[in-house]
Design an enzyme around this catalytic site. Sequence first.
Site, mmCIF file in Angstrom:
data_model
loop_
_atom_site.group_PDB
_atom_site.id
_atom_site.type_symbol
_atom_site.label_atom_id
_atom_site.label_comp_id
_atom_site.label_asym_id
_atom_site.label_seq_id
_atom_site.Cartn_x
_atom_site.Cartn_y
_atom_site.Cartn_z
ATOM 1 N N HIS A 243 0.909 -1.066 -0.069
ATOM 2 C CA HIS A 243 -0.060 -0.046 0.067
ATOM 3 C C HIS A 243 0.846 1.257 -0.018
ATOM 4 O O HIS A 243 0.759 2.041 -0.837
ATOM 5 C CB HIS A 243 -0.753 0.119 1.239
ATOM 6 C CG HIS A 243 -1.720 -1.119 1.243
ATOM 7 N ND1 HIS A 243 -2.876 -1.358 0.746
ATOM 8 C CD2 HIS A 243 -1.492 -2.145 2.334
ATOM 9 C CE1 HIS A 243 -3.573 -2.611 1.232
ATOM 10 N NE2 HIS A 243 -2.609 -2.985 2.247
HETATM 11 O O1 RIB Z 1 -5.210 0.094 4.681
HETATM 12 C C1 RIB Z 1 -3.723 0.004 4.588
HETATM 13 C C2 RIB Z 1 -3.080 0.885 5.409
HETATM 14 O O2 RIB Z 1 -3.337 0.688 6.834
HETATM 15 C C3 RIB Z 1 -1.429 1.133 5.167
HETATM 16 O O3 RIB Z 1 -1.023 2.373 5.433
HETATM 17 C C4 RIB Z 1 -1.143 0.151 6.256
HETATM 18 O O4 RIB Z 1 0.339 0.547 6.584
HETATM 19 C C5 RIB Z 1 -2.013 0.485 7.391
HETATM 20 O O5 RIB Z 1 -1.465 1.782 7.967
#
Ligand code: RIB
Length: 313
Positions: A243
């Site tokens: 992500h």
């Molecule tokens: O939903 C994904 C996000 O939530 C990413 O930033 C992961 O590190 C968590 O913080």
Amino acid sequence: MPPRKIIIDTDPGQDDAVAILLALASPGEIEVLGLTAVAGNVPLELTARNARMVCELADHAHIPVFAGCDRPLGRALVTAEHVHGKTGLDGPDLPEPSMALQDAHAVEFLIETLRREPSGSVTLCPLGPLTNIATAFRQAPDIIPRVAEIVLMGGAYFEVGNITPAAEFNIYVDPEAADTVFRAGAPLTVMPLDVTHKALVTGPRNEAFRALGTPVGNAVAQMTDFFERFDKEKYGSQGAPLHDPCVTAYLIRPELFSGRHVNVEIETTSELTLGMTVADWWGVTDRAPNATFMGDLDAQGFFDLLTERLARL
Ligand code: RIB
Ligand code: CA
């Protein structure tokens, strides 16, 4: 073109760690002014610890790391140890940090830096709940027009939620903070699950990290080995979605990403859809567009960039 000055606001988290490493490996494009830790994946004490461990893994102990808000603006903290492990950085066996935290609070650093640096020269890169950013904007609204761009990981539309049926984790943890940031008026680029779920660390991609044969390559491969089990089990996916590295990859090669400039608003009242990013993707309302909401990426180009840059550390 001089490197872009950025502040990374983060809740490491294995994917945050990879995003930070990518930024630190790219001094030609990115100048990291500092890291601001926020409570999110794990409590603040651990996110502040993990951020320093990542800097030292990259041999960048000179990067200032600040601790920020230890809970959302108006709600109890929700964490994600079920995804990231009890330390938030489970997987590799990294040494405890030796570099110290900065004395100043992260919010103070955000405000002072945006007031000091030339207007329009600093990009904010939030990778976790938006509590620090919203607190800075509420305390010092004069800094908002001085922000060059906010490039954040958060939200979901076609991909729906990952912490509730409607909401993505970063937005869900502090929806009031997200509402403040999405309404602030600063140029906003959003990396939602719609695009990050296409950045999957398949087996061959993770082996390419390991094949670097460096402490960074091995640590990233071990982080991914740990981090992927949740998403493989839940989604049956081919690997862990990276992500947060979508944020720093965008700063280096924006052409890897595509999306639309649309209106995005945050649900802050309904318990059923709390934290949902309501993206007017089809332009069915007269609400003014406020965000470039990404939907697609060149996944192999993304991993080629990431692997090439990690090899530099
Ligand atoms: O939903 C994904 C996000 O939530 C990413 O930033 C992961 O590190 C968590 O913080
Ligand atoms: Ca994160």
